[in-house]
Design a protein around this motif. Structure first.
Motif, PDB file in Angstrom:
ATOM      1  N   GLY A  14      -6.163 -38.412 -64.535  1.00 26.98           N
ATOM      2  CA  GLY A  14      -5.167 -37.927 -63.614  1.00 26.98           C
ATOM      3  C   GLY A  14      -5.296 -38.473 -62.136  1.00 26.98           C
ATOM      4  N   LEU A  15      -6.157 -39.550 -62.041  1.00 32.72           N
ATOM      5  CA  LEU A  15      -6.081 -40.027 -60.669  1.00 32.72           C
ATOM      6  C   LEU A  15      -5.133 -41.303 -60.611  1.00 32.72           C
ATOM      7  CD1 LEU A  15     -10.025 -40.526 -60.701  1.00 32.72           C
ATOM      8  CD2 LEU A  15      -8.652 -38.822 -59.334  1.00 32.72           C
ATOM      9  N   MET A  16      -4.568 -41.373 -59.182  1.00 28.91           N
ATOM     10  CA  MET A  16      -3.554 -42.367 -59.121  1.00 28.91           C
ATOM     11  C   MET A  16      -4.473 -43.697 -58.886  1.00 28.91           C
ATOM     12  SD  MET A  16      -1.142 -40.575 -56.498  1.00 28.91           S
ATOM     13  CE  MET A  16      -0.272 -41.642 -56.044  1.00 28.91           C
ATOM     14  N   ARG A  17      -3.844 -44.799 -59.356  1.00 30.71           N
ATOM     15  CA  ARG A  17      -4.279 -46.241 -59.144  1.00 30.71           C
ATOM     16  C   ARG A  17      -3.744 -46.705 -58.079  1.00 30.71           C
ATOM     17  NH1 ARG A  17      -4.292 -48.967 -64.589  1.00 30.71           N
ATOM     18  NH2 ARG A  17      -2.723 -47.131 -65.295  1.00 30.71           N
ATOM     19  N   PHE A  18      -4.258 -47.421 -57.087  1.00 26.66           N
ATOM     20  CA  PHE A  18      -3.672 -47.891 -55.933  1.00 26.66           C
ATOM     21  C   PHE A  18      -3.923 -49.579 -56.127  1.00 26.66           C
ATOM     22  CE2 PHE A  18      -4.390 -44.046 -54.333  1.00 26.66           C
ATOM     23  CZ  PHE A  18      -3.103 -43.500 -53.862  1.00 26.66           C
ATOM     24  N   PHE A  19      -2.973 -50.388 -56.004  1.00 22.56           N
ATOM     25  CA  PHE A  19      -3.226 -51.884 -55.908  1.00 22.56           C
ATOM     26  C   PHE A  19      -3.302 -52.428 -54.713  1.00 22.56           C
ATOM     27  CE2 PHE A  19      -2.709 -51.738 -60.367  1.00 22.56           C
ATOM     28  CZ  PHE A  19      -1.604 -50.682 -60.759  1.00 22.56           C
ATOM     29  N   ASP A  20      -4.247 -53.617 -54.712  1.00 20.67           N
ATOM     30  CA  ASP A  20      -4.557 -54.348 -53.470  1.00 20.67           C
ATOM     31  C   ASP A  20      -3.330 -55.055 -53.306  1.00 20.67           C
ATOM     32  OD1 ASP A  20      -7.032 -53.239 -53.111  1.00 20.67           O
ATOM     33  OD2 ASP A  20      -7.923 -54.842 -54.256  1.00 20.67           O
ATOM     34  N   GLU A  21      -2.676 -55.792 -54.084  1.00 22.16           N
ATOM     35  CA  GLU A  21      -1.482 -56.488 -53.580  1.00 22.16           C
ATOM     36  C   GLU A  21      -0.106 -55.776 -53.895  1.00 22.16           C
ATOM     37  OE1 GLU A  21      -1.654 -59.663 -52.851  1.00 22.16           O
ATOM     38  OE2 GLU A  21      -4.047 -59.521 -53.301  1.00 22.16           O
ATOM     39  N   ASP A  22       0.487 -55.858 -52.764  1.00 19.71           N
ATOM     40  CA  ASP A  22       1.964 -55.135 -52.736  1.00 19.71           C
ATOM     41  C   ASP A  22       2.770 -56.399 -52.219  1.00 19.71           C
ATOM     42  OD1 ASP A  22       4.136 -53.611 -52.818  1.00 19.71           O
ATOM     43  OD2 ASP A  22       3.430 -52.316 -51.290  1.00 19.71           O
ATOM     44  N   THR A  23       3.690 -56.879 -52.888  1.00 17.17           N
ATOM     45  CA  THR A  23       4.542 -57.931 -52.488  1.00 17.17           C
ATOM     46  C   THR A  23       5.514 -57.518 -51.553  1.00 17.17           C
ATOM     47  OG1 THR A  23       6.011 -57.569 -54.295  1.00 17.17           O
ATOM     48  CG2 THR A  23       4.004 -59.043 -54.786  1.00 17.17           C
ATOM     49  N   ARG A  24       5.888 -56.303 -51.460  1.00 16.49           N
ATOM     50  CA  ARG A  24       7.096 -55.877 -50.568  1.00 16.49           C
ATOM     51  C   ARG A  24       6.298 -55.593 -49.038  1.00 16.49           C
ATOM     52  NH1 ARG A  24       9.473 -51.087 -53.284  1.00 16.49           N
ATOM     53  NH2 ARG A  24       7.178 -50.830 -53.824  1.00 16.49           N
ATOM     54  N   ALA A  25       5.306 -55.585 -49.035  1.00 18.09           N
ATOM     55  CA  ALA A  25       4.800 -55.222 -47.632  1.00 18.09           C
ATOM     56  C   ALA A  25       4.497 -56.184 -46.757  1.00 18.09           C
ATOM     57  CB  ALA A  25       3.316 -54.583 -47.895  1.00 18.09           C
ATOM     58  N   ILE A  26       4.656 -56.129 -45.403  1.00 17.13           N
ATOM     59  CA  ILE A  26       4.420 -57.125 -44.396  1.00 17.13           C
ATOM     60  C   ILE A  26       2.940 -57.106 -44.203  1.00 17.13           C
ATOM     61  CG2 ILE A  26       4.542 -57.634 -42.002  1.00 17.13           C
ATOM     62  CD1 ILE A  26       7.049 -55.968 -41.914  1.00 17.13           C
ATOM     63  N   LYS A  27       2.368 -58.591 -44.049  1.00 13.32           N
ATOM     64  CA  LYS A  27       0.818 -58.694 -43.857  1.00 13.32           C
ATOM     65  C   LYS A  27       0.524 -58.795 -42.760  1.00 13.32           C
ATOM     66  CE  LYS A  27       0.499 -59.297 -48.627  1.00 13.32           C
ATOM     67  NZ  LYS A  27       0.108 -58.215 -49.544  1.00 13.32           N
ATOM     68  N   VAL A  28      -0.246 -58.037 -42.167  1.00 10.68           N
ATOM     69  CA  VAL A  28      -0.824 -58.026 -40.556  1.00 10.68           C
ATOM     70  C   VAL A  28      -2.355 -57.886 -40.785  1.00 10.68           C
ATOM     71  CG1 VAL A  28      -0.637 -56.931 -38.391  1.00 10.68           C
ATOM     72  CG2 VAL A  28       1.433 -56.954 -39.973  1.00 10.68           C
ATOM     73  N   SER A  29      -2.859 -58.681 -39.849  1.00  9.45           N
ATOM     74  CA  SER A  29      -4.271 -58.566 -39.991  1.00  9.45           C
ATOM     75  C   SER A  29      -4.910 -57.479 -39.053  1.00  9.45           C
ATOM     76  CB  SER A  29      -4.823 -59.821 -39.286  1.00  9.45           C
ATOM     77  OG  SER A  29      -4.595 -60.103 -38.203  1.00  9.45           O
ATOM     78  N   PRO A  30      -5.952 -56.894 -39.137  1.00  8.52           N
ATOM     79  CA  PRO A  30      -6.362 -56.073 -38.130  1.00  8.52           C
ATOM     80  C   PRO A  30      -6.470 -56.381 -36.617  1.00  8.52           C
ATOM     81  CG  PRO A  30      -7.885 -56.207 -40.043  1.00  8.52           C
ATOM     82  CD  PRO A  30      -7.102 -57.255 -39.968  1.00  8.52           C
ATOM     83  N   LYS A  31      -6.592 -57.760 -36.315  1.00  3.20           N
ATOM     84  CA  LYS A  31      -6.495 -58.195 -35.078  1.00  3.20           C
ATOM     85  C   LYS A  31      -4.929 -58.085 -34.508  1.00  3.20           C
ATOM     86  CE  LYS A  31     -10.566 -61.189 -35.291  1.00  3.20           C
ATOM     87  NZ  LYS A  31     -11.127 -62.526 -35.078  1.00  3.20           N
ATOM     88  N   GLY A  32      -3.923 -58.630 -35.581  1.00  2.00           N
ATOM     89  CA  GLY A  32      -2.858 -58.154 -35.016  1.00  2.00           C
ATOM     90  C   GLY A  32      -2.396 -56.919 -34.884  1.00  2.00           C
TER      91      GLY A  32
END
Length: 56
Positions: A14-32
């Motif tokens: 019953g747990l949700m699974r989260f994937f590390d790779e999301d192709t639709r998201a904007i990639k921003v580093s923590p410094k950004g």
């Protein structure tokens, strides 16, 4: 016989699974993210100090 048999919980459980790779998201580093936040804070301070004289 039934007492000797051990069963494992279901793999999903019953747990949700989260994937590390999301192709639709904007990639921003923590410094950004920190840089964007600092720029927004500086802009807000600028508007707080000089906004009334600029915008009337």
């Amino acid at each position: 016989m039934a007492k000797d048999k051990t069963t494992l919980p279901p793999t999903g459980a019953g747990l949700m699974r989260f994937f590390d790779e999301d192709t639709r998201a904007i990639k921003v580093s923590p410094k950004g993210v920190i840089a964007i936040v600092l720029v927004l804070i500086a802009f807000e301070v600028f508007l707080h100090l000089f906004g009334p004289s600029i915008f009337g």
